[in-house]
Design a protein around this motif. Sequence first.
Motif: not given
Length: 139
Positions: A6-8, A32-36, A93-96, A124-129
């Motif tokens: 749902t988030q993706a 990479t985020d496969d769900e996205l 990747p998100k900060i951290g 996503s949990k780990d990525w920002q755009a």
Amino acid sequence: MGGGATQATGAAERLGMTPGMVIQELGWDNDTDDELRVAIEDAIDADMVDGDYGNVVDVVLLWWREDDGDLVDGLVDSLTDLVGGGAIWLLTPKIGRPNSVDAADIAEAAPVAGLAQTTTAAVSKDWQATRLVTPKTPA
């Protein structure tokens, strides 16, 4: 559908992905985020194309990590097939997270590559755009 899917799906909508768009994906790797990726392909009702596509694309999806090299070069290379008025979505990747890219590095690289930064969104949990476009020229 699970919470991640749902988030993706929501992220694909936030990125403005619609049926019929040609999306070029660059920088894919095993992190990479496969769900996205699946949500984007569902949103455009097609597979994304790669760097060998050889025709114009509406959007470039560029996965980028700190250790991928020079960001300006990566951005300039991603402009090759982009149609006028198209956008680059720079996914980092998100900060951290490992290999995250500092926002200041993006803000510095974009204008050198001839781009303007417009929007940043968690996708996503780990990525920002970060959305990058060619600035409009005065009439």
